[in-house]
Design a protein around this motif. Structure first.
Motif, PDB file in Angstrom:
ATOM      1  N   TRP A  53       2.493  -9.494   7.521  1.00  0.00           N
ATOM      2  CA  TRP A  53       3.525 -10.485   7.804  1.00  0.00           C
ATOM      3  C   TRP A  53       4.874  -9.765   7.773  1.00  0.00           C
ATOM      4  N   PRO A  54       6.013 -10.426   8.040  1.00  0.00           N
ATOM      5  CA  PRO A  54       7.280  -9.714   8.251  1.00  0.00           C
ATOM      6  C   PRO A  54       7.690  -8.787   7.110  1.00  0.00           C
ATOM      7  N   GLY A 222      11.273  -3.443   9.615  1.00  0.00           N
ATOM      8  CA  GLY A 222      11.155  -4.565  10.521  1.00  0.00           C
ATOM      9  C   GLY A 222      10.222  -4.327  11.687  1.00  0.00           C
ATOM     10  N   ASP A 223       9.815  -3.071  11.883  1.00  0.00           N
ATOM     11  CA  ASP A 223       8.967  -2.729  13.026  1.00  0.00           C
ATOM     12  C   ASP A 223       7.572  -2.326  12.578  1.00  0.00           C
ATOM     13  N   TYR A 255       4.457  -5.458  11.871  1.00  0.00           N
ATOM     14  CA  TYR A 255       4.845  -6.704  11.220  1.00  0.00           C
ATOM     15  C   TYR A 255       4.810  -7.838  12.238  1.00  0.00           C
ATOM     16  N   VAL A 256       4.082  -8.888  11.911  1.00  0.00           N
ATOM     17  CA  VAL A 256       3.927 -10.034  12.802  1.00  0.00           C
ATOM     18  C   VAL A 256       4.303 -11.285  12.031  1.00  0.00           C
ATOM     19  N   ALA A 274      -6.167  -8.243   9.829  1.00  0.00           N
ATOM     20  CA  ALA A 274      -5.068  -9.198   9.668  1.00  0.00           C
ATOM     21  C   ALA A 274      -4.857  -9.405   8.173  1.00  0.00           C
ATOM     22  N   TRP A 275      -3.630  -9.138   7.720  1.00  0.00           N
ATOM     23  CA  TRP A 275      -3.307  -9.176   6.296  1.00  0.00           C
ATOM     24  C   TRP A 275      -2.169 -10.176   6.085  1.00  0.00           C
ATOM     25  N   PRO A 276      -2.494 -11.427   5.734  1.00  0.00           N
ATOM     26  CA  PRO A 276      -1.461 -12.446   5.572  1.00  0.00           C
ATOM     27  C   PRO A 276      -0.834 -12.402   4.182  1.00  0.00           C
ATOM     28  N   ARG A 277       0.335 -12.968   4.029  1.00  0.00           N
ATOM     29  CA  ARG A 277       0.924 -13.126   2.696  1.00  0.00           C
ATOM     30  C   ARG A 277       0.316 -14.361   2.019  1.00  0.00           C
TER      31      ARG A 277
END
Length: 555
Positions: A53-54, A222-223, A255-256, A274-277
């Motif tokens: 995530w961001p 950020g990238d 970061y998505v 996929a690694w979510p917060r």
């Protein structure tokens, strides 16, 4: 001196066993540590794409000692090694860069015997001087950056001394029983001395040289982050699935921002992990599994997802009765079931269940809206016929909770509190404004957390001597409670007997709930989805992902 090769945290060992029993048979796979089983023999080569995530816009930093951001620490865990490692199943501390260690009887001196076959990615040798440089740099960094997250691991640090090339002695002014576990963490990872020639700011932006299985090639805030395999790596801890070099040639992290995009990319084959917060929604899980993905999960050690109050004068939660009512007006079982699915664990206290010395406070957190109403009635907060919210002396019982974005969980909680006449006002803010909101006390409830497999991590939130935000720590508790919490933190760090530490931390956990310092909302479970053909997934004790054992097949 008493020699110690292994160190086990009994409370975590018992907890791990209990967690396995509790979650057995659950399709969600929420266990003490989840690991995917490889299919066939590992294959070397290939590149892995992860989507996080961001990035942390407020503090872009990959220096292990300074950073608190989970995703940054996860990456660095694969670049820099530590003196010890911690078994995520049992809590046992095992050798890594240190082969064994001794702790003095007074608990003030730790002596580590070191491997003599380790090098950093810049070609320099790992020696006792490397360890001295790391800890001395930590002190210098704390002087320049007082809020550096690694400071919670070195409370009472005095000095380090290289006894010889392969032996280092670390001394404290007061006992620090949490230090040995701290040496297993990413934040106390050992870097090459060339890293410390750089400024703290330069290290934050990627000037980090470690001895790990991967080399940090590029960090663009950020990238994303790019890693490549370290040739010749041959000193992994015994907790890994193999020895020698990593299987993967490279790892690419991007970061998505949108959960749906991250899930869609994995489901379509555009990414590998996929690694979510936040945990996947039941709908996202169904989509991922329908496309052959494997869901991995483990609770994050440290504080649960919780709100902390503002008890300063003029705020409703300065009143103990309101805090007592709020604590039992939250239906945590329904929250877990509705937001994350029927198999999701219900939060049981101020800490997640993978935290050493965890003591369940489930009874004190039991949902009891009728009793909550009685408490508020007795305090003069009246719910008039036909009214939605309680009032007293013309004032509505309103709690302001700043959030970065409204989620279904926020709305559900808002509805639950409405059932007892409490108005929860959700105020959306920009991440850059959080410091000002905290400093000005413009809130009644505010959420935060940090991740570490030791209960002392909560000092970074609640103990104003160490807290990243002193205003937040001060607002969260009365002066009397703050003094008691500081006493318990100090006692927990200084007690060297595990049973005694367990009693101290049990008392702390009861106080956090009973006095309304922590309002747990849900267990923080780290989930990740892996694409078909990705094997060797392993959670570390910090619930980070080790890239070292991962390999890809041609599926």
């Amino acid at each position: 001196m008493s020699t110690t090769h292994r160190y086990r945290i009994p409370a975590l060992a018992a907890l791990a066993a209990a967690s396995v029993v509790m979650m057995a048979g659950c399709a969600s796979g929420v266990t003490a540590a989840s690991t995917s089983e490889p299919t066939g023999d590992p294959v070397a080569g290939g590149e892995l794409t992860l989507e996080f995530w961001p990035d942390n816009a407020a503090f872009a930093c990959v220096d292990p000692f300074q950073t608190y951001w989970i995703e940054h620490r996860q990456v660095i865990r694969n670049v820099a090694d530590s003196l010890t490692d911690q078994d995520p199943e049992t809590g046992e501390i095992v050798p890594w860069l240190a082969t064994d260690w001794q702790i003095s009887d007074d608990g003030l001196t730790y002596t580590f015997n070191l491997r003599d076959d380790v090098t950093f990615s810049d070609g320099t040798a790992f020696t006792a001087d490397s360890v001295v440089a790391t800890f001395e740099s930590a002190q210098a960094t704390l002087a320049a950056v007082p809020g550096a997250y690694g400071g919670v691991y070195v409370s009472g640090y005095a000095s380090s001394r290289a006894v010889d090339a392969d032996t280092v002695e670390v001394t404290f002014t007061t006992p620090n029983a949490a230090f040995l576990q701290g040496t297993s963490t990413t934040n106390l990872a050992i870097l090459a001395e060339s890293s410390y020639a750089a400024t703290p700011e330069e290290r934050c932006l990627g000037n980090v040289v470690g001895s790990g299985p991967f080399v940090l090639d590029d960090y663009t805030p950020g990238d994303g982050i790019d890693l490549t395999k370290r040739d010749g790596h041959a000193w992994a801890s015994e907790l890994n699935g193999h020895q020698g070099e990593a299987y993967l040639d490279a790892v690419h992290i991007t970061y998505v921002a949108e959960d749906s995009v991250r899930v869609g990319n994995l489901a379509s084959g555009a990414s590998d992990i996929a690694w979510p917060r936040n945990p996947f929604t039941p709908e996202d899980r169904a989509l991922l599994e329908a496309n052959g993905a494997t869901i991995e999960s483990r609770s994050l050690p440290g504080p649960s997802q919780a709100y902390y109050p503002n008890v300063s004068d003029g705020h409703p939660l300065s009143e103990k009765a309101v805090r007592d009512a709020l604590q039992i007006a939250i239906d945590r079982e329904t929250y877990a079931d509705t937001i994350y699915g029927s198999e999701y664990p219900v939060v049981e206290g101020a800490y997640d269940t993978t935290t050493p010395f965890f003591a369940s406070q489930a009874d004190a957190l039991g949902y009891d809206p009728e009793k909550a109403g009685e408490i508020l009635d007795d305090a003069g907060w009246v719910l008039e016929d036909g009214a939605d919210y309680r009032t007293r002396d013309g004032e509505t019982l309103t709690l302001v909770a700043p959030i970065t974005a409204e989620t279904p969980g926020d709305v559900l909680l808002q509805d639950q509190l409405k059932q007892v006449g409490i108005q929860l006002e959700l105020s959306v803010y920009q991440a850059a404004d959080r410091a000002a909101i905290t400093a000005d006390g413009e809130y009644d409830l505010l959420a935060t957390y940090y991740t570490r497999a030791d209960p002392g991590v909560l000092a970074w939130i609640l103990d104003e001597r160490y807290a990243g935000s002193k205003a937040f720590a001060t607002n969260a508790q009365t002066a009397e409670t703050a003094a008691e919490i500081q006493r318990l933190f100090d006692s927990g760090v200084q007690a060297t007997d595990p049973a005694e530490r367990g009693e101290i931390y049990a008392e702390l956990q009861a106080l956090l709930i009973d006095d309304g310092v922590s309002f747990p909302i849900f267990e923080r479970v780290q989930l990740a989805a892996t694409a078909p053909g990705v094997h060797g997934f392993r959670f570390t004790s910090e619930s980070f992902l080790s890239y070292y054992d991962i390999w890809k097949s041609g599926e």
